[in-house]
Motif scaffolding. Structure first.
Motif: not given
Ligand code: FAD
Length: 470
Positions: A77-82, A114-116, A152-157
Motif C-alpha cells: 500500500g504505502s509501505g509504512t508497516g514496521n 479501493e485499497p490504495g 497489516g495493521g491492528s488498530g490505533g486512534i
Molecule cells: P503497507 O506497509 O504497504 O502494507 C502492510 C501489509 O499489508 C503488507 O504485508 C502488505 O504486503 C499488505 N498489503 C498492502 N496492501 C494490500 C492489499 N491491497 N491486499 C493485500 N495485502 C496488502 N499500525 C497500526 O495498526 N496502528 C498504529 O497506530 C500504527 N502506527 C504507526 C506509526 C508509524 C510511525 C509507523 C511507521 C507505522 C505505524 N503502524 C501502525 C503500522 C502501519 O503504518 C499501519 O499498519 C498502516 O495501516 C499500514 O498501511 P500501509 O498502506 O503503509 O501498508
C-alpha cells in the motif's frame, strides 16, 4: 534468475511497470528499520519489478501472468508497516496498489473504496459528504492506505471506543483476488473476513473494502502533565472509563520521553513531567474539565483550543505523537532506541505497568495506549527500549512474559512470531485455496514454508533466502 522478469514485463504490456533499480529498491522497503533485528536481516531485500495496477482487471491480469511465469508477488500500500511485512523476501513483483484509490460509495455508517485510498483522504471525503469518519486509524493516518491497514495493521486512534480493527463489525466486507491460473474475484464478509485480515497479503490481493463509519466531530488536542507515570496511567484508565465523555485517544507517556523526543513541543513540557496525550470531542470539553478536577495533581500543559492557530503552526497534532509515532520521534533523536508491543491484561493492567517499569528503570521507558477490549478499558504498551544486544532484547521480552504481560514481538517478520506464535488455521487453509503455488508474499507465513517449525524452541524462523545472506 529463478523466473523470467523480462517475459513478465512483456506480458504486462499496457500496465504501468517500473524496473529502475533505485525506484524498485525504494518500493521494496517499509519501516522495517524500526527494529535493529529486522534491519540486520532485511536490509538487502529487493524486488525485481514494481507493477502499479489502476483497476481490478489489471490486478487480475498481473496475478494471472505472474502465476503463469512463477513470479512471486508482494502487495504494497504505502509501505509504512514496521515489521517488513511489505518486503519481497523472494524478489519478484512488488504490486503497488497506491494508484487504486477511488472512494466509490458513501452511505450512512459505511464507505466503500479501493485499497490504495489513504486513510485521511477517506475521512476528508466522508466528513464532507455527511459528517462521518472512520472508526479508527493508525498514527500513520496521513500516509497509510486502507488496504495496508486491513492486511497489516491492528488498530490505533479510536480503539479507545471501538477496540481492534479485527473485532467483529470493524470491517464490513473486502473483495480479494486470488493467485491462480485464472484468478477469482471473491467477496468476503462475516466470518470469512478473518481469512485475509492481518494476513500480510499472503493469501489474496484486496481490491475493494467496505468500512463502517462513525460520527465525525472536531477533536481537541490536550496534553496533561503528572509528576509520576503511575498517576498518568491511573488518569488515563479513569478517563477511558468515563462512558459519556467522548475521547479518541488516551496516551500516557513517561518522562523523559516527551522532553527528549517531542522537540517541537518543548516549550510546553516541563522537565520531569510524565504526560497524557488526549483527543477529546469539542462538545465534551466541559465534562473533561470537570473530570480533571478529580486529579488534584493533573496539570494541563497544552490545550489546542486555548492556543491561537498561528501559535500552533509547525506543532504535530497529538495523533502524530502517539502509537508508533512516539517511537519514530525517539528514533529520529536517538537511533539506539527501539520498542516493544505489550499487552497488560485486564484487570491488572495498572499494577502490571507499575511493576514492570520498576523492574527495568530507564532501560524500558513507559508508553501506554488505552483501548477498549471486549468492553473493558485496558492498556496496550509501546514502551521504548534502549537497545544494547539482541540477547538482552529477548531477555526483556521473556521477563515481560514471565511477569504476565504477553509481547507481540515487533522484531519478527512472520505472522506467527509477531503474533500469537501459532498458526492461524483459517488463513493457512485459505492460502491453500487462493495461492496454491505459494507465490503471494513468500516467507511471511511460517506454517506454509515449514509446517514442522517448533515455536517452543524459542528459535527465530529464518526464511531460506535470508539465511543465505546472514
Ligand atoms: P503497507 O506497509 O504497504 O502494507 C502492510 C501489509 O499489508 C503488507 O504485508 C502488505 O504486503 C499488505 N498489503 C498492502 N496492501 C494490500 C492489499 N491491497 N491486499 C493485500 N495485502 C496488502 N499500525 C497500526 O495498526 N496502528 C498504529 O497506530 C500504527 N502506527 C504507526 C506509526 C508509524 C510511525 C509507523 C511507521 C507505522 C505505524 N503502524 C501502525 C503500522 C502501519 O503504518 C499501519 O499498519 C498502516 O495501516 C499500514 O498501511 P500501509 O498502506 O503503509 O501498508
Amino acid at each position: 534468475a529463478r523466473y523470467d522478469i523480462a517475459a513478465l514485463k512483456t506480458a504486462l504490456d499496457g500496465i504501468k511497470t517500473e524496473d529502475n533499480a533505485a525506484l524498485v529498491k525504494q518500493k521494496s522497503r517499509d519501516f522495517f528499520w524500526y527494529s535493529p533485528v529486522l534491519k540486520r536481516q532485511l536490509e538487502h531485500v529487493v524486488g525485481d519489478l514494481v507493477v502499479t495496477p489502476r483497476t481490478r482487471d489489471e490486478v487480475v491480469r498481473t496475478l494471472a501472468e505472474a502465476h503463469r511465469l512463477g513470479v512471486p508477488v508482494t502487495p504494497r500500500g504505502s509501505g509504512t508497516g514496521n515489521y517488513g511485512q511489505a518486503m519481497p523476501l523472494s524478489g519478484g513483483v512488488i504490486l503497488n496498489l497506491a494508484e487504486m484509490r477511488n472512494i466509490t460509495r458513501i452511505a450512512p455508517g459505511r464507505v466503500t473504496c479501493e485499497p490504495g485510498a489513504i486513510l485521511s483522504d477517506i475521512d476528508a471525503a466522508t466528513r464532507a459528504h455527511s459528517g462521518q469518519e472512520l472508526r479508527m486509524h493508525p498514527s500513520t493516518y496521513a500516509t497509510a492506505s486502507i488496504g495496508g491497514f486491513i492486511a497489516g495493521g491492528s488498530g490505533g486512534i479510536g480503539s479507545i471506543n471501538w477496540g481492534g480493527l479485527r473485532d467483529l463489525g470493524n470491517i464490513l466486507s473486502v473483495e480479494v483476488v486470488t493467485m491462480e491460473a485464472a484468478p477469482r474475484v471473491l467477496r468476503l464478509t462475516g466470518a470469512d473476513l478473518a481469512k485475509v485480515t492481518h494476513a500480510y497479503g499472503t493469501n489474496g490481493i484486496i481490491t475493494e473494502v467496505e468500512m463502517p463509519l462513525t460520527a465525525a466531530y472536531p477533536w481537541v488536542d490536550v496534553i496533561v502533565g503528572f509528576d509520576d507515570f503511575a498517576e498518568a496511567a491511573r488518569f488515563g484508565n479513569a478517563l477511558g472509563e468515563q462512558d459519556g465523555l467522548l475521547t479518541k485517544l488516551i496516551t500516557p507517556i513517561a518522562a523523559p520521553i516527551p522532553q527528549r523526543y517531542f522537540l517541537r513541543h518543548k516549550r510546553f513540557l516541563p522537565d520531569g513531567k510524565s504526560i497524557v496525550l488526549v483527543m477529546v470531542a469539542d462538545h465534551a470539553k466541559d465534562a473533561f474539565n470537570l473530570f480533571l478536577r478529580r486529579f488534584s495533581k493533573a496539570e494541563v500543559l497544552f490545550d489546542a483550543s486555548q492556543i491561537p492557530e498561528q501559535d500552533r503552526e509547525g506543532l504535530p497534532v497529538n495523533n502524530e505523537l502517539s502509537w508508533n509515532h512516539t517511537t519514530l520521534r525517539a528514533l529520529r533523536v536517538d537511533p539506539a532506541i527501539t520498542y516493544l508491543q505489550v499487552l497488560y491484561p485486564f484487570p491488572h493492567q495498572l499494577d502490571l505497568v507499575t511493576k514492570i517499569h520498576a523492574r527495568f528503570g530507564d532501560e524500558v521507558m513507559g508508553h501506554l495506549e488505552f483501548v477498549r477490549f471486549d468492553g473493558k478499558i485496558t492498556c496496550f504498551g509501546l514502551p521504548l527500549v534502549r537497545f544494547t544486544t539482541e540477547p538482552r532484547l529477548d531477555e526483556i521480552i521473556r521477563i515481560h512474559e514471565d511477569m504476565g504481560a504477553p509481547i507481540f514481538n515487533p522484531h519478527r517478520y512472520t505472522l506467527e512470531e509477531g503474533g500469537m506464535k501459532q498458526t492461524d488455521a483459517l488463513q493457512l487453509a485459505f492460502k491453500r485455496e487462493a495461492d496454491p503455488q505459494g507465490l503471494l508474499n513468500p516467507g511471511k507465513m511460517v506454517a506454509w514454508d515449514d509446517p514442522a517449525f517448533d515455536f517452543a524452541t524459542g528459535k527465530t524462523y529464518l526464511y531460506p533466502s535470508l539465511a543465505a545472506t546472514l
